[in-house]
Design an enzyme around this catalytic site. Structure first.
Site, PDB file in Angstrom:
ATOM      1  N   THR A  19       0.800  -1.221   0.000  1.00  0.00           N
ATOM      2  CA  THR A  19       0.000   0.000   0.000  1.00  0.00           C
ATOM      3  C   THR A  19       0.837   1.276   0.000  1.00  0.00           C
ATOM      4  OG1 THR A  19      -1.707   1.266   1.131  1.00  0.00           O
ATOM      5  CG2 THR A  19      -0.278  -0.063   2.526  1.00  0.00           C
ATOM      6  N   LYS A  70     -13.376  -5.017   1.033  1.00  0.00           N
ATOM      7  CA  LYS A  70     -14.276  -3.881   0.788  1.00  0.00           C
ATOM      8  C   LYS A  70     -15.764  -4.244   0.857  1.00  0.00           C
ATOM      9  CE  LYS A  70     -11.136  -1.113  -1.999  1.00  0.00           C
ATOM     10  NZ  LYS A  70     -10.944  -0.337  -3.232  1.00  0.00           N
ATOM     11  N   ASN A  91     -14.640   1.701   1.233  1.00  0.00           N
ATOM     12  CA  ASN A  91     -13.174   1.812   1.281  1.00  0.00           C
ATOM     13  C   ASN A  91     -12.703   2.756   2.387  1.00  0.00           C
ATOM     14  OD1 ASN A  91     -13.707   4.373   0.190  1.00  0.00           O
ATOM     15  ND2 ASN A  91     -11.805   4.362  -0.972  1.00  0.00           N
ATOM     16  N   ASP A 106     -13.931   5.685  -3.862  1.00  0.00           N
ATOM     17  CA  ASP A 106     -13.267   5.235  -5.098  1.00  0.00           C
ATOM     18  C   ASP A 106     -13.903   5.859  -6.351  1.00  0.00           C
ATOM     19  OD1 ASP A 106     -11.359   3.608  -3.879  1.00  0.00           O
ATOM     20  OD2 ASP A 106     -12.671   1.855  -3.888  1.00  0.00           O
TER      21      ASP A 106
END
Ligand code: ATR
Length: 273
Positions: A19, A70, A91, A106
């Site tokens: 990440t 998610k 998210n 998103d």
């Protein structure tokens, strides 16, 4: 510096090592002198419920939720914002005095990555490749704007499920098949092509749409963070190309605002990415 007062934001993923969000958010917190810290948590799927309870127990201010959690996280939250509920995935979670509210940034992240390149989706004909979690978020955001939206997926049933979901929320949506995405006539009537599949992560991956069918009128997007073969070939064909880093940035900007109520330093976040 981490102090007794420092507020903690996390990211739950499995795996989570790749990440870029901790670097992006910590740079923004440091730039603004905010007493926050963003840390990665490697959460196994079977531990997700305990991890969500841990947000309350440990008093985390919020978390990002990434692959593969998610969708699975939704039933463990107290409230879900409208966008996230339509998409069926979260998210971003905010802890409001022990009440956990889920959001999905998103879709808005993707739309802002188009806008900053001067691309307006309004009234455009759009082709979405893929029907997974990323396609759901992008599809909902795009369908609100686009005149027409076509969904192509390798596995037809999964493509149909996304098509039906978008249809229910009022989208002008259609299914696309293998013949259509290989047809110059169909593609030349399309304005925006978005690859939401993981194809392109490996150098050898052949794009779903052949570059010889693209022209300078196309906007070609790939949610993969790097310049994929699809984007490189589209660029050669004269298309406007947009990679996934913009979406990553802008979903983070929106999440930052949800957690802190403060506008983040966008250029600091972009430079860090
Ligand atoms: P994400 O949350 O990143 O969208 P996902 O939900 O696992 O991930 O969805 C992955 C998408 O990429 C799916 O649409 C998948 O197609 P299938 O439904 O047919 O599996 C698509 N995908 C992955 N690898 C692919 C490949 N080699 N060729 C075509 N599509 C592929």
């Amino acid at each position: 510096m981490i102090k007794g007062t420092t507020k903690i934001i996390g990211i739950f993923g499995w795996p989570v090592e790749h990440t870029k969000s901790p670097a992006m958010h910590n740079a923004a917190f440091a730039h603004l002198g905010l007493d926050y810290c963003y840390v990665p948590f490697s959460v196994r799927p079977e531990d997700l419920r305990s991890a969500v309870d841990g947000i309350r127990a440990l008093g985390l201010s919020g978390v990002n939720i990434t692959v593969p959690h998610k969708e699975a996280v939704v039933p463990f939250l107290d409230e879900v914002a409208e966008d996230a509920s339509c998409i069926g995935a979260v998210n971003t979670v905010k802890n409001e005095n022990g009440i956990l509210k889920g959001h999905n940034t998103d879709g808005i992240g993707f739309m802002r990555s188009l806008e900053e390149r001067g691309v307006q989706a309004k009234g455009k004909k759009t082709l979405i490749l893929g029907a997974g979690g990323a396609a759901r978020a992008v599809g909902h955001a795009i369908c609100k704007e686009a005149a027409e939206c076509y969904i192509y997926n390798r596995t037809t049933e999964k493509g149909r499920a996304l098509y039906e979901r978008l249809l229910k929320t009022g989208g002008n949506v259609h299914m696309a098949d293998n013949a259509m995405i290989g047809d110059k006539g169909f593609l030349s009537g399309t304005d925006i092509i978005i690859n939401t599949t993981s194809l392109g992560l490996a150098e050898a991956d052949a794009p779903l749409v052949d570059a010889s069918l693209l022209n300078a009128g196309h906007v070609v997007c790939d949610l993969v963070y790097k310049k994929t073969r699809f984007l490189a070939e589209a660029e050669k064909a004269g298309c406007v190309t947009i990679d996934g880093l913009g979406m990553l940035l802008w979903q983070g900007v929106a999440a930052f605002e949800i957690w802190t109520g403060i506008k983040p330093p966008i250029e600091v976040m972009r430079k860090t990415l």
